[in-house]
Enzyme design. Structure first.
Site, short mmCIF file in Angstrom:
data_model
loop_
_atom_site.label_atom_id
_atom_site.label_comp_id
_atom_site.label_asym_id
_atom_site.label_seq_id
_atom_site.Cartn_x
_atom_site.Cartn_y
_atom_site.Cartn_z
N HIS A 17 2.29 -26.81 32.67
CA HIS A 17 3.02 -26.25 31.54
C HIS A 17 4.51 -26.41 31.84
O HIS A 17 5.14 -25.56 32.47
CB HIS A 17 2.65 -24.77 31.37
CG HIS A 17 3.47 -24.08 30.32
ND1 HIS A 17 3.29 -24.27 28.98
CD2 HIS A 17 4.47 -23.18 30.44
CE1 HIS A 17 4.14 -23.53 28.30
NE2 HIS A 17 4.88 -22.86 29.17
N ASP B 154 0.22 -24.91 25.09
CA ASP B 154 0.61 -26.29 24.77
C ASP B 154 -0.44 -26.96 23.88
O ASP B 154 -0.10 -27.71 22.97
CB ASP B 154 0.80 -27.08 26.07
CG ASP B 154 1.80 -26.41 26.98
OD1 ASP B 154 2.96 -26.25 26.57
OD2 ASP B 154 1.42 -26.01 28.08
#
Length: 270
Positions: free
Chosen positions: A187, A159
């Site tokens: 996540h 990310d």
């Protein structure tokens, strides 16, 4: 040359590992002078596929790769390892409730935690890639009480990399000129990519991202949503989940943990 470092990768016959193995074996993670012995763990059903992966590693003729140990036995896989990439996990399937997913992963990471506790080096660095990574890391550490809790991390680097790439594209600079983006949360689509403290290097000067982007509305909406939903967008386009980028993120995470971050960069992990 240094003594070989033993590194275990679980889910070794899977998609992410297929990209990750090459990065680790050729020196991208532990350095260009560090020999590696790879321990490859997967389930019995995947041993035939894993045999093909081992063949390919051999055919790559990588100077730093001093050995490969394919196995379906966690006790063999975690023996004397200094680094662990826990990639293998139960994926969430259609119709599966979250409690079912958690139940399956508890079994996997309990076994791996116990094997780490009994057989791995006590300073082993453990990176959990398999989702839900934070929960799986917690389970694993719970069953490896002799290993310090800070030696268990859950991957959010994918990310972070996605966020850096979006900002770099928006500003029009190479991605390495964007630093210190923070990802809050797991996540998942509930995460929050935070560029408030990030900087961009332009003409040798470090400029806050909000100042460089000059568009707070974009940073608060399009940027956040793009990073949150990037995994789903990849699946929609590729018809498969992110594998190459996930492997690169795992490589980046472990490299920075072992070798240190670049000057001016910071590493945050859970």
């Amino acid at each position: 040359m240094a003594e070989p470092l033993r590194v275990v990768i679980t889910g070794a016959a899977g998609q992410i590992a297929y990209s990750l193995l090459y990065m680790v074996a050729k020196g991208d993670v532990f350095g260009p002078n560090q020999p590696i012995i790879l321990h490859l763990l997967d389930i019995p059903f995947m041993m035939g596929v894993l045999e093909g992966v081992v063949m390919e590693l051999s055919d790559c003729a990588l100077p730093l790769l001093h050995g490969v140990i394919p196995t379906d036995d966690p006790n063999v896989a975690f023996k004397d390892v200094s680094a662990a990439f826990l990639v293998g996990a139960m994926p969430r399937k259609q119709g599966m409730e979250r409690k079912d997913l958690l139940g399956a992963n508890v079994k996997i990471f309990k076994v791996q935690g116990e094997a780490l506790d009994k057989y791995a080096k006590k300073d082993v660095k453990v990176l959990v890639v398999g989702n839900p990574a934070n929960t799986n890391a917690l389970i694993c550490s719970r069953y490896a009480p002799s290993i310090p809790k800070e030696n268990f991390t859950a991957m959010t680097r994918l990310d972070q990399n996605r966020a850096q790439a979006q900002i770099a594209s928006r500003v029009g600079v190479p991605v390495q000129q964007v630093s210190n983006v923070i990802i809050w949360g797991n996540h998942s689509s509930t995460q929050f990519p935070d560029a408030a403290h990030a900087t961009v290097s332009i003409d040798g000067k470090s400029i806050p991202v909000p100042e460089a982007v000059k568009d707070c509305d974009w940073l608060g909406s399009v940027f956040v949503e793009t990073v949150q939903k990037r995994g789903a967008a990849v699946i929609a386009a590729r018809k498969m989940s992110s594998a190459m980028s996930a492997a690169k993120a795992a490589s980046d995470h472990m490299r920075d943990w072992f070798l240190g971050t670049a000057p001016g960069n910071h590493m945050f992990y859970l």
